[in-house]
Scaffold this motif. Sequence first.
Motif, short mmCIF file in Angstrom:
data_model
loop_
_atom_site.label_atom_id
_atom_site.label_comp_id
_atom_site.label_asym_id
_atom_site.label_seq_id
_atom_site.Cartn_x
_atom_site.Cartn_y
_atom_site.Cartn_z
N ARG A 306 36.69 27.35 28.53
CA ARG A 306 35.59 28.38 28.55
C ARG A 306 36.88 29.64 28.06
NH1 ARG A 306 34.72 29.59 34.66
NH2 ARG A 306 33.87 28.02 35.63
N ALA A 307 35.72 29.55 27.14
CA ALA A 307 36.69 30.87 25.95
C ALA A 307 36.60 32.95 26.26
CB ALA A 307 36.21 30.31 24.20
N GLY A 308 37.72 33.13 25.94
CA GLY A 308 37.82 34.53 25.88
C GLY A 308 38.51 35.28 25.11
N TYR A 309 38.52 36.25 25.01
CA TYR A 309 38.61 37.23 23.98
C TYR A 309 39.83 38.65 24.60
CZ TYR A 309 39.80 40.79 20.65
OH TYR A 309 39.60 41.79 19.45
N LEU A 310 41.38 38.69 24.26
CA LEU A 310 42.07 39.05 25.20
C LEU A 310 42.97 40.45 23.57
CD1 LEU A 310 43.77 40.10 26.93
CD2 LEU A 310 45.62 38.57 25.63
N HIS A 311 42.02 42.07 24.15
CA HIS A 311 42.93 42.54 23.22
C HIS A 311 43.90 42.82 23.43
CE1 HIS A 311 40.16 45.39 20.24
NE2 HIS A 311 40.87 46.78 21.56
N PRO A 312 44.58 44.12 22.17
CA PRO A 312 45.83 44.07 22.18
C PRO A 312 46.40 45.11 23.40
CG PRO A 312 45.14 44.05 20.05
CD PRO A 312 43.71 44.02 20.34
N ASN A 313 45.14 45.71 23.69
CA ASN A 313 45.71 46.79 24.61
C ASN A 313 45.70 45.55 26.06
OD1 ASN A 313 42.73 45.91 25.80
ND2 ASN A 313 42.07 48.69 25.12
N GLY A 314 45.56 44.72 26.14
CA GLY A 314 45.32 43.92 27.73
C GLY A 314 44.18 43.59 28.34
N LYS A 315 43.09 44.47 27.33
CA LYS A 315 41.80 44.16 27.83
C LYS A 315 41.23 42.94 27.81
CE LYS A 315 37.32 46.84 28.78
NZ LYS A 315 37.23 45.90 30.02
N LEU A 316 40.81 42.30 28.80
CA LEU A 316 40.50 40.43 28.56
C LEU A 316 38.98 40.90 28.45
CD1 LEU A 316 41.69 37.47 28.17
CD2 LEU A 316 41.45 38.13 30.89
N SER A 317 38.01 39.97 28.14
CA SER A 317 36.77 39.83 27.93
C SER A 317 36.04 38.29 27.91
CB SER A 317 36.43 40.87 26.60
OG SER A 317 34.49 40.28 26.78
N PRO A 318 34.90 37.62 27.97
CA PRO A 318 34.80 36.31 28.14
C PRO A 318 34.06 36.27 26.83
CG PRO A 318 34.10 37.55 29.52
CD PRO A 318 34.39 38.14 29.59
N LEU A 319 34.10 35.19 25.35
CA LEU A 319 34.01 35.72 23.98
C LEU A 319 32.39 35.37 24.29
CD1 LEU A 319 35.27 35.67 21.21
CD2 LEU A 319 35.48 32.73 21.44
N PHE A 320 32.22 34.74 24.66
CA PHE A 320 30.48 34.42 24.73
C PHE A 320 30.11 34.77 25.50
CE2 PHE A 320 32.73 30.59 22.30
CZ PHE A 320 32.21 31.39 21.26
N ARG A 321 28.88 35.11 25.50
CA ARG A 321 27.72 35.42 26.53
C ARG A 321 27.17 34.32 27.68
NH1 ARG A 321 23.44 36.31 22.72
NH2 ARG A 321 24.11 38.35 21.77
N THR A 322 28.12 33.23 27.47
CA THR A 322 27.67 32.16 28.45
C THR A 322 28.78 31.76 28.85
OG1 THR A 322 27.57 30.36 27.00
CG2 THR A 322 25.71 30.80 28.19
#
Lengths: 355, 619
Positions: A306-322
């Motif tokens: 699974r691919a994710g995105y971590l913002h420099p402020n520490g907020k984590l989010s999935p990278l893709f919609r699926t």
Amino acid sequence: MTTEELEQLLAQQPIALLHRLARGRVQRHFRAGKRRLIEVLLRHSAENRAGFESDLMTLIGEKPVQPAPAPPHATTVRKSKLSAPPYRLGKRPAGPESQEPGITLATWLEGLGVPSSLQPFIPDAWQENAIAKLRESDVVVSVPTGSGKTYVAVEAARRAIAENRTVIYTSPLKALSNTKYTEFSKIFGADQVGILTGDRRENRQAPLLIMTTEILRNLLYDAGGGEIDVRLDTLGLVILDESQYIADPERGVVWEETIIFCPSQAKLLLLSASIGNPHDIADWLTSIRQMPCHLIKHSTRTVPLRAGYLHPNGKLSPLFRTVGIPHGHQGHLHPEAKRLFAQYEDETQPSGRRR
Amino acid sequence: MPPSIHPVDLIVALRAKHLTPAIVFLTSRRACDEAMQAFDHSHIVLPPVRQEAIAAVLDKVIAQYPSIAEHPLIPIVQRIGVAAHHAGHLPSWKIAVEELMRHGCLDAVFATTTLAAGVDFPARTVIITQSSIRKSRDFMDLTIGEVQQIAGRAGRRGKDLVGFAIVTPSPYIDLTVLTKGFTGHPEAINSQFVISYPMVLNLLKAHPLDQIQPILAKSFAQFQLNQRAEVLERKLDDLRVQMDPFGPRVCTDWIAEWQTFDQVRRQKTHRAPIRKFESPEIAARFHFLTPGRVVGFGRSRGVVLRQYRSKGQKSPMITALRQGGGITESPASTVTEISDRILDCVDAPVYPWCTPGTVEELLQSLDELPTKLPELPILIPKSNEPIPDAIVQILGDFACPTCPSRAACQNDYPLASKLRQEQQRHIKSIQALRTSLWHRFQEKIDVLQQFGYLTPMARLTDDGEWARLIRIDHSLLITELLRANAFNGADPAMLAAVMSSISNDDDRPGSFPRVSSGLASLLGQVRKLAASLSPHEEPPLLRADIAAVTERWIGDPTLTWIGLCKSTSMAEGDIYRLLARTLEFLSQLHTLKATHPGLADTASRAIAALRRGVLEELP
């Protein structure tokens, strides 16, 4: 129509339509990006709101396909997009942009954890297939990293040793050779495994020999010149690990030479990470070796990714919609990741220009 | 906002979401080291149980490789559970980190992307911080294969149900490259077949020259070239179909026939080109229309005052003083007669282009001139070469003007000739694709013959017999050095130092120990030889400062590893790699026992001196 609604409608339109709308209203509109264009158009529309809106509607009506009415539950997402619209992403990702909302972080993180222990190891179908096929032909294996190529190598080697054949296992790096030497010594017993690298020669009469590909190439050179160094006559199996190195600008030629000069009675097992044209390699082997070559390839990973995105402020989010990786749809970014990344670009590149 | 997430925050965030252990791929070694420094005073320490577990694993590794006992990173590794792993570290340290990862003791490892292939340990999570990678001085976008290779480290078989690849932005990141990498299909790989001198020698040792081409044909390179040739052949087939209507007509090869006829026709028309500006006659005569020259205009006479070319007039112009006192501007072509007489004329930059006094004098002498003046003989170059007689003859031979298919030929010629040209181009490229490897091989044979490693019949000479055993980069330089007896009397340290400077291809600057004068002068000779070989082999960097590191290590048996590291700014891992490569080169020299016993002996003594301390303990 409120200004906010109008802005939202404009944001949904393709930039070409906005330019058509701007023609005659805004000077030098072709120089503006989408966001700026919307801003200017809105400012202009204050003068003749009704005319502007009717022009917009005509232009939208002209389009062959009208945008599907948004599902009601998507409004919240749309709103969040509006504050930093998606078109700020540098290059516009290809692929259709569906308007579905992305999965939630909780769903994305679901399943995280350790598999229940004491699970008996069951080889995958492709692993069984590769070992079976190796009985009568050369085999090229192209599977994602970490799928268990070593298992195939070990089982194939075990069988060849049982048949009193010599096995040569090569890896591109000396460090990897050493790791494999330790690993195989544990599996087969220290007396069954030997190693030959540039400066290390141990147990060279063992049935399973580990070496770097360069060493094997040199052995084959010497065998060609008539000086037999290792028991090449009993050679039954040659395993070339990480054989995608054949495309290495400096060392790739060594892999080619090794394969060309590999004695015909020995089977070849090429293990490689996922590459774009494994069938070319297999066809090549078929064309130069006496027996046809079998290709084993698959792209599903044993452990799903699974691919994710971590913002420099520490907020984590999935990278893709699926939840998983949407293969072939690089545009299916998660709205939250898109928004955060756009924000990041805005803040780190004040001019708004890329690089 | 900071340009990228702080390492401590990163670890905290990962721990909070249970995403550890993780491999964090960073751009450079320095980034890895700085990330480690960030934990110096951090309070996110591990519980004592885990710290003990780390210590236990480390103890086991240290027992095997004592050189890392004093490693400066050990306290942080134990306290926080993070480590750095990159090419600047000793292999033994990397083994320790890998061992810790395998036992699940660490929360994160900071590694460089360059080593994605060499990082042979999986983790639950992979953190990607950049979208490009430094490849030989340039930053290149990661390929799809590389992104998948990196992401492939996420998810341990049997230990994780899912693996995570997490992108966290840093300046200059391009998200599109990464999303494409995640979702795309990996690139096709291509053969990188390079024909080297050792390859030629070894092939010719085992096979006669006429068997080489079939061997080269078995390469993947040729396989891929054939694939390209097949594409062209299919195009050629298409062209053949398109050429069908343009088959033989009255003459079998009407395209070639029409082409020559057409050319000849055109040449005929070119015989009398339109004279747009100046004819050769005028151009030749213009040189003589200098101030003071007496010229004739039909019946009257005049003296040239000046000549000029003007933009407004197409032909060159002259200003003349006519009989009767008129000053006229006229094209040079109006001059009918150029006499062999020049009158004294003092010219001036403005009208009337000579001093007022001279006008009077000129007029007077013009009147006094005899009626008949000798004319100036001017050689005029021939306007155009006439058509060679041969062509004129051929033109009469052409059947085309009266041929019944003339109209058809004239009509079809442009298309047919274009198709034929394309056909011929494809045929040529196919030929090149089929034979390029063989040509490259022959080029190498030529060089080896020139240097005397091969006989004119492409058999190995005595020198060739031993030179084929040198199977490393820069083999031609090394064998030429041996033939020049460059190492006669060199001590092991000197030999190893030269070998290490040949093997080194890293141009990173730094501070290094001093070079001994003997080594410096020897390297000077090597450099000269390398420069003279440069048309045949890319010369190595041959850095003296790098050589000095090796020289010190071998020359001073009491020098410790730490002492060596302190004498240079090179990273430990780089020194190790340099010495390991030198070892490889020296062991190649060692194989020349039979022909170069002295050298082989020096090489083996150098090997023995080199293998001590860290280099002996490591596998």
